[in-house]
Design an enzyme around this catalytic site. Structure first.
Site, PDB file in Angstrom:
ATOM      1  N   CYS A  22     -13.841  28.732 -43.500  1.00 63.53           N
ATOM      2  CA  CYS A  22     -13.996  30.174 -43.709  1.00 63.53           C
ATOM      3  C   CYS A  22     -15.334  30.491 -44.360  1.00 63.53           C
ATOM      4  CB  CYS A  22     -12.846  30.680 -44.583  1.00 63.53           C
ATOM      5  SG  CYS A  22     -13.020  32.410 -45.014  1.00 63.53           S
ATOM      6  N   CYS A  31     -15.281  33.190 -47.029  1.00 63.07           N
ATOM      7  CA  CYS A  31     -14.691  32.767 -48.311  1.00 63.07           C
ATOM      8  C   CYS A  31     -15.675  31.890 -49.082  1.00 63.07           C
ATOM      9  CB  CYS A  31     -13.418  31.951 -48.092  1.00 63.07           C
ATOM     10  SG  CYS A  31     -12.276  32.648 -46.922  1.00 63.07           S
ATOM     11  N   ASP A  32     -16.337  30.993 -48.385  1.00 63.64           N
ATOM     12  CA  ASP A  32     -17.064  29.919 -49.079  1.00 63.64           C
ATOM     13  C   ASP A  32     -18.578  29.936 -48.894  1.00 63.64           C
ATOM     14  OD1 ASP A  32     -14.609  28.950 -49.926  1.00 63.64           O
ATOM     15  OD2 ASP A  32     -14.335  27.771 -48.106  1.00 63.64           O
TER      16      ASP A  32
END
Ligand code: NAP
Length: 389
Positions: free
Chosen positions: A176, A179-180
């Site tokens: 992701c 997300c990261d």
């Protein structure tokens, strides 16, 4: 898709098979034949929806508008589905300038709640779908019953299957970018895959990374033209063609990849701090795979475009039935078909009255295109439903 699983024909369920005490929609059925039945305290819902992506929330909107008071099991951590980890959604009708994935899902959720959908941020632990009443057990052990269930559990990210992938998950290996990606400021990153997801992740990661290398196992991509052009023209993105990741190095954090050329057989070492795996997804059928027929591709088998599964009263919609398109808009339209089939079968009805048989669509997001898609999908259910734009 395996068309034979329904060869015997699914029995048509009529409302007469759904006994309910007068004036109550939470009544216990009198069928003594049922091995498992709700107790007098248990509530019985008209419709339970499992999943909260575009299919789940569209299911909630339609069934709530029909006064079916759906209960939606939206998941404790993954509510909103994959679009919650997506950035800009440019191809969902109705948003001229695009919309951020989380905002789109939040809008759908609020729209469903506006009509009375009961959204629970809980995980479904198990289901028993064979009986007339379906039994749903959630993670805290509480049990719900429903006359109809719509399964819209979506899909989950595919893994490379490498030992070090699991070990370094969260330590440089991710599925992701939204997300990261932030953790890789000014660092070299690799993305695996040649589809739209891989290119979308790669393009997003250019915001942070010093460089992005896309590793793809072939020499051409299956991603859409527009995404290919954007990636190929981006100064921070380079491609390693005909290659696959065969190893990930790093004791505590990802440090480098072993990348093998599938044509020459030669392996090269690529120094990166992050590896984003974007090689597609598999339908999430764990809950139901032993009870519903699946296709050869692993999706829940449905009858034609009706969204009827191999069990009466159980419908499926979205990525979990779709091995091909997996778009937010197709997930939403699937659900319209699921609902139309539901009504068509007479499986569920509003608690009071019944105004809904000729009014099923009032547009999707107010978009003529969405409504046309929905109309065309409904047409394939074979029900003479009026469509109101
Ligand atoms: P996808 O289209 O199935 O692409 C998966 C990619 O990963 C393919 O290039 C495939 O290679 C590769 N791959 C699969 N298994 C692999 C493995 N074990 N090792 C290495 N590579 C592997 O999946 P997706 O990109 O997630 O897209 C899914 C759907 O969502 C598509 O319909 C896509 O259009 C849509 N989507 C759209 C957007 C958008 O419109 N912006 C964004 C994301 C997704 P091969 O090509 O060789 O099979």
């Amino acid at each position: 898709m395996n068309e034979n699983v329904f060869a015997a024909g699914s029995p048509v369920i009529s409302l007469n098979q759904q006994p309910a005490a007068e004036g109550r929609d939470d009544a216990v059925p009198s069928s003594a034949a049922e091995a498992i039945a709700p107790s007098a305290e248990d509530s019985v819902h008209d419709v339970a929806i499992i999943g909260s992506g575009p299919a789940g929330y569209t299911a909630a909107i339609y069934t709530a508008r029909a006064n079916l008071k759906p209960i939606v099991f939206a998941s404790s951590v993954a509510a909103g589905g994959d679009l919650m980890t997506t950035t800009e959604v440019e191809n969902f009708p109705g948003f001229v300038d695009g919309i951020q994935g989380p905002e789109l899902m939040s809008t759908m959720q609020q729209q469903a709640e506006r009509f009375g959908a009961d959204i629970r941020y809980e995980d479904v632990e198990s289901v028993e779908l064979a009986g007339e009443l379906k039994r749903i057990t959630v993670a805290d052990g509480s049990v719900h019953w429903a006359k109809a269930v719509i399964v819209s559990t979506g899909s989950e990210y595919r893994k490379l299957g490498l030992e070090d992938e699991a070990r370094l998950s969260g330590h440089g290996v991710s599925w992701c970018a939204t997300c990261d990606g932030f953790f890789f400021k000014e660092k070299p990153i690799a993305v695996v895959g040649g589809g739209d997801s891989a290119l979308e992740e790669a393009l997003f990661l250019t915001t942070f990374a010093s460089s992005v290398t896309i590793i793809h196992r072939r020499d051409s991509m299956r991603a859409s033209e527009i995404m290919q052009r954007r990636a190929l023209e981006h100064p921070k993105i380079t491609f390693v063609w005909d290659s696959e990741v065969v190893g990930i190095e790093g004791a505590a954090q990802t440090e480098a990849l072993q990348v093998r050329n599938v044509k020459s057989g030669l392996t090269q070492r690529l120094e990166v701090s992050g590896l984003f795996v974007a090689i597609g997804s598999d339908p999430r059928t764990e809950l139901v795979k032993d009870q519903l027929e699946l296709t050869a591709e692993g999706t829940i088998a449905v009858q034609g475009r009706s969204s009827k599964t191999s069990l009466p009263g159980v419908f499926a919609a979205g990525d979990v039935i779709d091995p091909t398109y997996r778009q937010a808009i197709t997930a939403a339209v699937d659900q319209v078909v699921a609902f139309a089939a539901d009504v068509h079968q007479g499986r569920v009805a509003p608690a009071r009255g019944g105004l809904f048989t000729d009014v099923l669509i009032v547009g999707i997001g107010g978009s003529a295109l969405g409504a046309q898609l929905a109309a065309s999908a409904l047409g394939q259910v074979g029900d003479p439903l009026a469509v109101h734009f």
